[in-house]
Design a protein around this motif. Structure first.
Motif, short mmCIF file in Angstrom:
data_model
loop_
_atom_site.label_atom_id
_atom_site.label_comp_id
_atom_site.label_asym_id
_atom_site.label_seq_id
_atom_site.Cartn_x
_atom_site.Cartn_y
_atom_site.Cartn_z
N LEU A 208 40.50 34.54 49.08
CA LEU A 208 40.97 35.92 48.97
C LEU A 208 40.67 36.50 47.59
O LEU A 208 40.46 37.72 47.46
CB LEU A 208 42.47 35.99 49.27
CG LEU A 208 42.84 35.71 50.72
CD1 LEU A 208 44.35 35.75 50.91
CD2 LEU A 208 42.16 36.70 51.67
N ALA A 209 40.62 35.66 46.59
CA ALA A 209 40.23 36.14 45.26
C ALA A 209 38.79 36.64 45.29
O ALA A 209 38.46 37.65 44.64
CB ALA A 209 40.39 35.02 44.23
N LEU A 210 37.93 35.98 46.06
CA LEU A 210 36.55 36.44 46.22
C LEU A 210 36.51 37.79 46.93
O LEU A 210 35.73 38.67 46.58
CB LEU A 210 35.75 35.40 47.01
CG LEU A 210 35.53 34.03 46.35
CD1 LEU A 210 34.88 33.07 47.34
CD2 LEU A 210 34.67 34.17 45.10
N LEU A 211 37.36 37.94 47.95
CA LEU A 211 37.41 39.21 48.69
C LEU A 211 37.91 40.35 47.81
O LEU A 211 37.37 41.46 47.84
CB LEU A 211 38.32 39.06 49.91
CG LEU A 211 38.56 40.31 50.74
CD1 LEU A 211 37.25 40.89 51.27
CD2 LEU A 211 39.52 40.01 51.90
N VAL A 212 38.95 40.08 47.02
CA VAL A 212 39.48 41.11 46.12
C VAL A 212 38.43 41.50 45.09
O VAL A 212 38.26 42.69 44.77
CB VAL A 212 40.76 40.61 45.42
CG1 VAL A 212 41.20 41.58 44.33
CG2 VAL A 212 41.89 40.42 46.43
N ASN A 213 37.72 40.52 44.58
CA ASN A 213 36.67 40.81 43.59
C ASN A 213 35.60 41.71 44.18
O ASN A 213 35.19 42.70 43.55
CB ASN A 213 36.05 39.50 43.11
CG ASN A 213 34.98 39.73 42.06
OD1 ASN A 213 35.22 40.30 41.01
ND2 ASN A 213 33.75 39.31 42.37
N ALA A 214 35.16 41.39 45.40
CA ALA A 214 34.12 42.20 46.03
C ALA A 214 34.63 43.60 46.37
O ALA A 214 33.94 44.60 46.16
CB ALA A 214 33.61 41.50 47.30
N VAL A 271 47.94 40.83 47.52
CA VAL A 271 46.78 40.59 46.65
C VAL A 271 46.56 41.84 45.82
O VAL A 271 46.79 42.95 46.27
CB VAL A 271 45.50 40.25 47.46
CG1 VAL A 271 45.68 38.97 48.26
CG2 VAL A 271 45.08 41.39 48.37
N MET A 272 46.10 41.63 44.57
CA MET A 272 45.89 42.76 43.66
C MET A 272 44.76 42.46 42.68
O MET A 272 44.51 41.30 42.35
CB MET A 272 47.16 43.06 42.86
CG MET A 272 48.32 43.58 43.66
SD MET A 272 49.70 44.10 42.58
CE MET A 272 50.19 42.53 41.86
N GLN A 273 44.16 43.53 42.21
CA GLN A 273 43.34 43.49 41.01
C GLN A 273 44.05 44.39 40.03
O GLN A 273 44.35 45.55 40.33
CB GLN A 273 41.93 44.00 41.29
CG GLN A 273 40.95 43.84 40.13
CD GLN A 273 40.95 45.02 39.17
OE1 GLN A 273 41.51 46.07 39.46
NE2 GLN A 273 40.33 44.85 38.03
N ILE A 282 42.86 39.03 38.90
CA ILE A 282 43.01 39.02 40.35
C ILE A 282 44.20 38.14 40.67
O ILE A 282 44.29 37.00 40.20
CB ILE A 282 41.74 38.48 41.04
CG1 ILE A 282 40.58 39.46 40.84
CG2 ILE A 282 42.00 38.24 42.53
CD1 ILE A 282 39.26 38.96 41.37
N MET A 283 45.15 38.67 41.45
CA MET A 283 46.36 37.95 41.79
C MET A 283 46.49 37.81 43.29
O MET A 283 46.26 38.77 44.03
CB MET A 283 47.60 38.68 41.25
CG MET A 283 47.65 38.82 39.75
SD MET A 283 49.19 39.62 39.21
CE MET A 283 48.99 39.52 37.44
N VAL A 284 46.88 36.63 43.73
CA VAL A 284 47.08 36.37 45.15
C VAL A 284 48.43 35.68 45.33
O VAL A 284 48.71 34.67 44.67
CB VAL A 284 45.97 35.47 45.73
CG1 VAL A 284 46.23 35.18 47.21
CG2 VAL A 284 44.60 36.10 45.53
#
Length: 320
Positions: A208-214, A271-273, A282-284
């Motif tokens: 999910l950190a990868l998804l938030v980053n994208a 989830v947040m950026q 990035i927080m999950v």
């Protein structure tokens, strides 16, 4: 001592009988009133809470230095990829409406017109959890409005309608979601529908950190996900929708992208950026127990990061 006449003496027993009968009648009436005033209430049945997947797996038994209510937590420096906090990061769990981030990313990357009108039909009805919606069947909104409501207010019918209006239909859309996950390196992730209502939509914190980053690289997704409220014309009415994340109105937070989620199997998710102490983080948070627990966990994390030397240069790891 007064002497009673024969007539008076004869009348006295009758009066006594009448008085006794009246007293009994009065007592009976009082007793009757008391009985009628008693309301017997049927005891409500005890409904046992459905355990989350994380609880069943024992993830909540893992201790962490912040005593988080989330069984999974992950904080990553977006620029350096340094892991600042890690708790059960590889646990694969249902992600509820965090799913809608991938839904939105696929929609935006499809290049479909944001001005095209989409209509909600009974095909968009929730058959997983039987939840309701403020978007009645027959409601027509632009794709952009549907995207806004899906990200900001977590509107399930809006998210489902977005998938259904994808070229090739829902099957093609779900395939595109999974293909995008693979392209991002999200090896632990699998989607079966676009809303997150299904517990079969699963992922890990690292994925999910990868998804938030994208997603945070897309200005439209940043804007729509951090919008606090919007008004939408539903027929002749202007209906107001609000964000599901109360942290957006907190001046202590600088949030660039966010999404909340909840179903019983997943618990409370977030989830947040966010920018903090000069860093983009990035927080999950997954599988949090308690009504406001995910927000409280985010606050604990913010304060802890601010207390670290350099605003967050130490790393803490808690593994299952």
């Amino acid at each position: 001592m007064p002497v009673l006449s024969t007539a008076e003496a004869a009348a006295t027993p009758a009066k006594s009988v009448k008085s006794a009968k009246a007293s009994k009648a009065k007592a009976a009436a009082v007793q009757t009133r008391k009985v009628k005033s008693v309301v017997l209430r049927k005891q409500a049945p005890v409904v046992r809470a459905v355990p989350t997947f994380g609880q069943v797996a024992g993830l909540h038994d893992v201790d962490d230095p912040l005593a988080l209510r989330s069984s999974v937590a992950y904080v990553l420096d977006q620029d350096t990829n340094e892991v600042l906090f890690s708790k059960n990061p590889q646990a694969v769990l249902p992600i509820a409406s965090i799913t809608k981030l991938m839904t939105a990313l696929v929609v935006v990357e499809s290049g479909l017109s944001m001005d095209e009108k989409l209509t909600v039909t009974d095909e968009d009805k929730d058959t997983e959890k039987n939840t309701g919606s403020r978007l009645a069947f027959g409601t027509s909104l632009t794709r952009g409005e549907m995207l806004h409501l899906a990200l900001m207010a977590s509107e399930n019918r809006a998210a489902h309608a977005l998938g259904r209006h994808y070229p090739g239909g829902m099957n093609a859309f779900v395939a595109a979601m999974n293909a995008k996950a693979q392209s991002l390196g999200m090896a632990d992730t699998h989607y079966v529908e676009p809303t997150g209502l299904s517990s079969r939509n699963q992922s890990s914190a690292k994925d999910l950190a990868l998804l938030v980053n994208a997603s945070s690289q897309v200005p439209l997704l940043r804007d729509l996900s951090t919008s606090r409220e919007t008004r939408v014309a539903l027929g002749k009415r202007q209906v107001q929708f609000r964000s599901t994340n109360g942290l957006l109105s907190n001046p202590m937070w600088d949030i660039g992208l966010q999404k909340t989620g909840f179903i019983n199997e997943a618990g409370k998710c977030l989830v947040m950026q966010a920018s903090m102490a000069g860093r983009k983080l990035i927080m999950v948070f997954l599988d949090s127990s308690g009504k406001a627990s995910r927000i409280a966990d985010a606050e604990r994390m913010r304060k802890w990061l601010a207390s670290l030397p350099g605003g967050g240069e130490a790393a803490v790891a808690a593994k299952l």
